[in-house]
Design an enzyme around this catalytic site. Structure first.
Site, PDB file in Angstrom:
ATOM      1  N   SER A  98      44.988  -2.838  38.946  1.00 28.25           N
ATOM      2  CA  SER A  98      45.397  -1.837  37.964  1.00 28.25           C
ATOM      3  C   SER A  98      46.427  -0.891  38.558  1.00 28.25           C
ATOM      4  CB  SER A  98      44.161  -1.036  37.538  1.00 28.25           C
ATOM      5  OG  SER A  98      44.533   0.135  36.862  1.00 28.25           O
ATOM      6  N   TYR A 100      35.745   3.736  39.560  1.00 24.65           N
ATOM      7  CA  TYR A 100      36.412   2.566  38.962  1.00 24.65           C
ATOM      8  C   TYR A 100      37.678   2.227  39.750  1.00 24.65           C
ATOM      9  CZ  TYR A 100      39.860   0.255  36.027  1.00 24.65           C
ATOM     10  OH  TYR A 100      40.854  -0.572  35.589  1.00 24.65           O
ATOM     11  N   LYS A 152      38.856  -1.109  42.364  1.00 24.69           N
ATOM     12  CA  LYS A 152      40.087  -1.921  42.325  1.00 24.69           C
ATOM     13  C   LYS A 152      40.748  -1.939  43.701  1.00 24.69           C
ATOM     14  CE  LYS A 152      39.862  -3.189  38.052  1.00 24.69           C
ATOM     15  NZ  LYS A 152      39.444  -4.576  37.768  1.00 24.69           N
TER      16      LYS A 152
HETATM   17  N1  UFG Z   1      45.433   9.499  25.156  1.00 28.64           N
HETATM   18  C1  UFG Z   1      45.418  10.455  24.141  1.00 28.64           C
HETATM   19  N2  UFG Z   1      44.417  10.394  23.222  1.00 28.64           N
HETATM   20  C2  UFG Z   1      43.435   9.453  23.263  1.00 28.64           C
HETATM   21  C3  UFG Z   1      43.455   8.493  24.304  1.00 28.64           C
HETATM   22  C4  UFG Z   1      44.463   8.556  25.240  1.00 28.64           C
HETATM   23  O1  UFG Z   1      46.278  11.320  24.080  1.00 28.64           O
HETATM   24  O2  UFG Z   1      42.555   9.484  22.391  1.00 28.64           O
HETATM   25  C5  UFG Z   1      46.515   9.542  26.152  1.00 28.64           C
HETATM   26  C6  UFG Z   1      46.003   9.771  27.559  1.00 28.64           C
HETATM   27  O3  UFG Z   1      45.866  11.139  27.802  1.00 28.64           O
HETATM   28  C7  UFG Z   1      47.102   9.104  28.363  1.00 28.64           C
HETATM   29  C8  UFG Z   1      47.601   7.970  27.459  1.00 28.64           C
HETATM   30  O4  UFG Z   1      47.151   8.305  26.157  1.00 28.64           O
HETATM   31  O5  UFG Z   1      48.133   9.990  28.578  1.00 28.64           O
HETATM   32  C9  UFG Z   1      47.058   6.621  27.825  1.00 28.64           C
HETATM   33  O6  UFG Z   1      45.641   6.721  27.927  1.00 28.64           O
HETATM   34  P1  UFG Z   1      44.694   5.444  28.035  1.00 28.64           P
HETATM   35  O7  UFG Z   1      43.302   5.927  28.166  1.00 28.64           O
HETATM   36  O8  UFG Z   1      45.015   4.490  26.939  1.00 28.64           O
HETATM   37  O9  UFG Z   1      45.208   4.761  29.360  1.00 28.64           O
HETATM   38  P2  UFG Z   1      45.248   5.350  30.835  1.00 28.64           P
HETATM   39  O10 UFG Z   1      46.686   5.360  31.245  1.00 28.64           O
HETATM   40  O11 UFG Z   1      44.466   6.555  31.027  1.00 28.64           O
HETATM   41  O12 UFG Z   1      44.388   4.225  31.519  1.00 28.64           O
HETATM   42  C10 UFG Z   1      44.919   3.228  32.212  1.00 28.64           C
HETATM   43  C11 UFG Z   1      44.001   2.015  32.207  1.00 28.64           C
HETATM   44  C12 UFG Z   1      42.785   2.253  33.053  1.00 28.64           C
HETATM   45  C13 UFG Z   1      43.164   2.862  34.368  1.00 28.64           C
HETATM   46  C14 UFG Z   1      43.905   4.138  34.136  1.00 28.64           C
HETATM   47  C15 UFG Z   1      44.207   4.853  35.404  1.00 28.64           C
HETATM   48  O13 UFG Z   1      43.594   1.685  30.905  1.00 28.64           O
HETATM   49  O14 UFG Z   1      42.157   1.029  33.287  1.00 28.64           O
HETATM   50  O15 UFG Z   1      45.108   3.781  33.470  1.00 28.64           O
HETATM   51  O16 UFG Z   1      44.955   5.992  35.188  1.00 28.64           O
HETATM   52  F1  UFG Z   1      42.113   3.151  35.121  1.00 28.64           F
END
Ligand code: UFG
Length: 341
Positions: free
Chosen positions: A126, A151, A155
């Site tokens: 990841s 988590y 990884k």
């Molecule tokens: N976000 C929102 N509202 C929501 C959900 C997400 O604004 O309801 C934003 C988050 O703050 C972030 C972006 O959308 O800025 C993406 O969020 P996600 O949760 O979809 O994805 P992430 O980048 O947080 O997660 C990804 C992978 C994980 C990993 C993580 C590490 O999905 O497996 O990156 O940072 F662990």
């Protein structure tokens, strides 16, 4: 068998899309899954798309003897290991659940590969390993940052195990694929993401809001030091991501890997902000979402996106699907799941 592949977690979101691409490329797939975060209906979806129902074994990869029976009964040269827990927040609350499941299953797989002389493995890593990187985009040489969740730590630890095992064991070569943000669904709407409970990730939350399952989408922070104040991510279409696994396996089977352990970023190479994604979803699907600005979510990095040069040049792979097509597919899948016309 040269073109046999064991896919752990093959009923899950990335696993089911990868199984479809493997079957299309002429591979014979054996899926092992315990349905801890997946559903048997994805096997029907795979069959509807490809006309083939992959061999399926219901088992937990932490159960080494059950896994051993799979290695005894099936002849495959390659393994793609998806089976893992993936909720960042849950991992902070229940670290041992994550260390036990994600590491034990991986160690069982690697040990059985050694014992049964199965040479090739692709590991699901990841972009989380880069943390809040100092320079963007991140290349595979960008230093990893200390993990901020159990988590993320699993990884990093599994990457290190794979590096050490491939260095020590002549018989095993491995590729770690560092996924950025996988989104979307199969364009036929036969398979897609099936999150349990309240989604953590942005696109499932968007599609459930559009479907009326969630009242309002919260945008976590509009005051980041980014062009529009919201976080930036590299959203990669799930089918493009699935194809990267097929080329990784082909590379190892053809002996084209340049080292016994290789790492590739799997993203589009382009940053897209949360606002851009939300607006893109509305435009692509001609609808309006109920949206509010909320506080920043703890642990989110402001921006991360991939330099994909290494994957482009070495794997001959690049992301192809346009973002609006991906966002249409995501909505088509949600409508199908909810029975919305
Ligand atoms: N976000 C929102 N509202 C929501 C959900 C997400 O604004 O309801 C934003 C988050 O703050 C972030 C972006 O959308 O800025 C993406 O969020 P996600 O949760 O979809 O994805 P992430 O980048 O947080 O997660 C990804 C992978 C994980 C990993 C993580 C590490 O999905 O497996 O990156 O940072 F662990």
């Amino acid at each position: 068998m040269q073109r046999g592949v064991l896919v752990t977690g093959g009923a899950g979101y990335i696993g089911s899309h990868t199984t479809v691409e493997l079957i299309k490329a002429g591979f014979e797939v054996v899926i092992v899954d315990n349905f801890s975060n997946s559903d048997i209906s994805s096997l029907d979806g795979i069959e509807r798309i490809t006309g083939v129902r992959p061999t399926f074994v219901e088992a937990d990869c932490c159960d080494k003897e059950a896994l051993r029976r799979v290695f005894e009964a099936h002849d495959f040269q390659s393994v793609i290991h998806f089976a893992a827990y993936k909720a960042v927040g849950e991992s902070v609350a229940e670290p041992m659940k994550y260390y036990r499941n994600n590491l034990l299953s991986f160690m069982n797989i690697v040990e059985l590969m050694q014992e049964y002389k199965r040479p090739n493995i692709v590991f699901s890593s990841s972009a989380t390993v880069y943390g809040d990187a100092e320079t963007l985009p991140v290349t595979e040489q960008t230093p990893r940052k200390p993990a901020t969740s159990p988590y993320g730590n699993t990884k990093q630890m599994a990457e290190d195990i794979l590096r050490d095992v491939t260095a020590a064991c002549e018989g095993i070569v491995g590729i770690a694929l560092r996924y950025f943000n996988p989104i979307g669904a199969h364009p036929t709407a036969n398979i897609g993401e099936l999150p349990r409970g309240v989604p953590n990730n942005l696109v499932p939350y968007i599609t459930q809001t559009a479907a009326g399952v969630r009242e309002c989408l919260s945008i976590f922070g509009d005051d980041y030091d980014t062009p529009d104040g919201s976080c930036q991510r590299d959203f990669i279409d799930i089918v493009d991501l699935a194809r990267a696994h097929v080329v990784a396996i082909e590379r190892m089977l053809a002996g084209k890997n340049r080292a016994r352990y290789e790492i590739f970023n799997v993203g589009t190479g382009h940053p897209v902000s949360v606002f851009e994604l939300v607006n893109g979803f509305e435009a692509a699907n001609n609808l309006k979402l109920n949206v509010r600005i909320a506080a920043r979510r703890e642990g989110d990095v402001p921006a991360v996106w991939a330099d994909t040069t290494h994957a482009n040049n070495e794997l001959g792979w690049r992301a192809e699907r346009a973002l609006d097509d991906t966002l249409r597919a995501a909505w088509a899948w949600e409508r199908k799941v909810r029975g919305i016309e």
